[in-house]
Design an enzyme around this catalytic site. Structure first.
Site, short mmCIF file in Angstrom:
data_model
loop_
_atom_site.label_atom_id
_atom_site.label_comp_id
_atom_site.label_asym_id
_atom_site.label_seq_id
_atom_site.Cartn_x
_atom_site.Cartn_y
_atom_site.Cartn_z
N TYR A 167 53.60 43.97 2.57
CA TYR A 167 53.02 43.50 1.46
C TYR A 167 52.66 44.59 0.71
O TYR A 167 52.76 44.85 -0.77
CB TYR A 167 52.76 42.51 2.25
CG TYR A 167 51.82 42.00 0.22
CD1 TYR A 167 52.62 41.16 -0.51
CD2 TYR A 167 50.61 42.02 -0.12
CE1 TYR A 167 52.22 40.37 -1.58
CE2 TYR A 167 49.83 41.37 -1.67
CZ TYR A 167 51.19 40.65 -2.45
OH TYR A 167 50.90 39.79 -3.45
N1 LIG Z 1 47.96 34.57 -5.85
C1 LIG Z 1 46.94 35.86 -5.19
O1 LIG Z 1 46.20 35.75 -5.01
C2 LIG Z 1 48.45 37.18 -5.26
C3 LIG Z 1 46.75 38.74 -5.80
C4 LIG Z 1 47.91 39.64 -5.94
C5 LIG Z 1 49.73 39.16 -5.91
N2 LIG Z 1 50.10 38.09 -6.38
C6 LIG Z 1 51.64 38.26 -6.46
O2 LIG Z 1 51.18 37.71 -7.81
C7 LIG Z 1 52.38 37.32 -7.51
C8 LIG Z 1 53.53 35.61 -7.81
O3 LIG Z 1 52.07 35.24 -6.85
P1 LIG Z 1 51.38 33.64 -7.10
O4 LIG Z 1 49.93 34.18 -6.52
O5 LIG Z 1 51.73 32.97 -8.02
O6 LIG Z 1 52.56 32.83 -5.39
P2 LIG Z 1 53.60 31.27 -5.73
O7 LIG Z 1 53.73 31.40 -4.49
O8 LIG Z 1 52.46 30.75 -6.51
O9 LIG Z 1 54.92 32.36 -6.42
C9 LIG Z 1 55.63 32.96 -6.34
C10 LIG Z 1 56.73 32.16 -6.82
O10 LIG Z 1 57.87 33.28 -7.22
C11 LIG Z 1 59.25 31.99 -6.02
N3 LIG Z 1 59.56 33.06 -5.29
C12 LIG Z 1 60.09 33.80 -4.31
N4 LIG Z 1 60.49 34.69 -3.82
C13 LIG Z 1 61.46 34.59 -4.26
C14 LIG Z 1 62.63 35.02 -4.52
N5 LIG Z 1 63.48 35.61 -3.27
N6 LIG Z 1 63.59 34.71 -5.87
C15 LIG Z 1 63.23 33.88 -6.65
N7 LIG Z 1 62.08 33.52 -6.84
C16 LIG Z 1 60.93 33.49 -5.29
C17 LIG Z 1 58.20 31.39 -5.46
O11 LIG Z 1 59.41 29.81 -5.33
C18 LIG Z 1 57.38 30.51 -5.86
O12 LIG Z 1 57.82 30.27 -6.93
C19 LIG Z 1 53.55 37.57 -6.28
O13 LIG Z 1 54.65 38.29 -6.46
C20 LIG Z 1 52.40 37.62 -5.54
O14 LIG Z 1 52.56 39.01 -4.79
C21 LIG Z 1 49.00 37.60 -5.79
#
Ligand SMILES: NC(=O)c1ccc[n+]([C@@H]2O[C@H](COP(=O)([O-])OP(=O)(O)OC[C@H]3O[C@@H](n4cnc5c(N)ncnc54)[C@H](O)[C@@H]3O)[C@@H](O)[C@H]2O)c1
Length: 249
Positions: free
Chosen positions: A156
């Protein structure tokens, strides 16, 4: 009424990972401020619900790690919306929580395929349409893990460091052409992705936030919508921080 009402009137936005979490909150705000919105996600059921809550104009169920599917979806989305002014790449997964010497090879491959290569495919597929109109705003969602590294999250952290480097390169390529590309580095936000992690890992990440709390997805949407707006006009190839003080560089 919000001072931002109508900020995205006439704009078309594509949000990957738009069915959940940060992507969904961003899509809701973009739509509320006047954008037509396309959502891409690989979770068909969540995508249906999200599309209804956003009032989405177009949806595509696809795996962003499939370059051919991304190219087809980009063409279909351009057909449906007419143009794409805003691209928010939010699709991502955490992968395994394990030290490097025990890290499962398949999890490493999948994390890199979705978080980094998939994001590249999406940018690659959409940039030509933005260049043709001389306007675009790209927000690539990275993570503080890409700046600092989180232990037991090597894939990650590496994927998100890759997103930051990729976006720096892209932003410089596009500078002066009307298309602006920036990365976002969230710390830990209260979203469904946390269910992919052991509670001890979430505790570790929360403890590193000086504000002493998780972020709210609405706070992320507020930052992303600035980055996606016309007003973000002299900042490109940069990294915007939403980390409650965790990262200061
Ligand atoms: N929530 C956090 O704490 C956090 C922190 C830092 C970075 N992020 C980043 O923010 C972004 C969103 O995270 P989030 O918290 O909303 O997560 P989440 O799991 O709520 O949403 C992510 C979405 O991406 C979709 N997804 C996953 N793999 C996929 C694929 N192969 N093709 C198409 N869609 C796909 C999932 O179905 C989901 O709907 C991510 O890139 C995550 O790494 C999140």
């Amino acid at each position: 009424m919000s001072v931002f009402a109508g900020r995205f009137a006439g704009r078309a936005a594509l949000v990957t990972g738009g069915a959940s979490g940060l992507g969904l909150a961003t899509a809701q705000r973009l739509a509320a401020e006047g954008a037509s919105v396309a959502l891409w996600d690989n979770d068909a059921a969540a995508l249906r619900d999200a599309a209804a809550s956003v009032g989405a104009d177009h949806v595509e169920t696809l795996d962003v790690a499939d370059a051919g599917a991304v190219a087809r979806a980009a063409a279909a989305t351009l057909d449906a919306l007419g143009h794409i002014d805003v691209l928010v790449c939010s699709a991502g997964i955490t992968g395994a929580t394990a030290p490097v010497h025990e890290f499962p090879l398949d999890s490493w491959d999948r994390v890199l395929a979705i978080n980094l290569s998939g994001l590249f495919y999406c940018n690659r597929a959409v940039v030509p349409a933005m260049l043709a109109r001389g306007y675009g705003r790209i927000v690539n969602v990275a993570s503080v893990a890409g700046k600092e590294g989180n232990p037991s999250a090597s894939a990650y952290s590496a994927s998100k460091a890759g997103v930051i480097g990729f976006t720096k390169s892209l932003g410089k390529e596009l500078a002066g052409k009307g298309v602006i590309a920036n990365a976002l580095t969230p710390a830990t936000f209260d979203s469904p992705i946390l269910a992919q992690l052991p509670p001890s890992q979430v505790d570790y990440m929360r403890a590193r936030i000086p504000m002493g709390r998780l972020g709210d997805v609405a706070e992320s949407a507020a930052m992303v919508c600035f980055m996606a707006s016309e007003e973000c006009s002299f900042t490109t190839a940069a990294t915007f921080d939403t980390s409650g003080g965790r990262t200061t560089f």
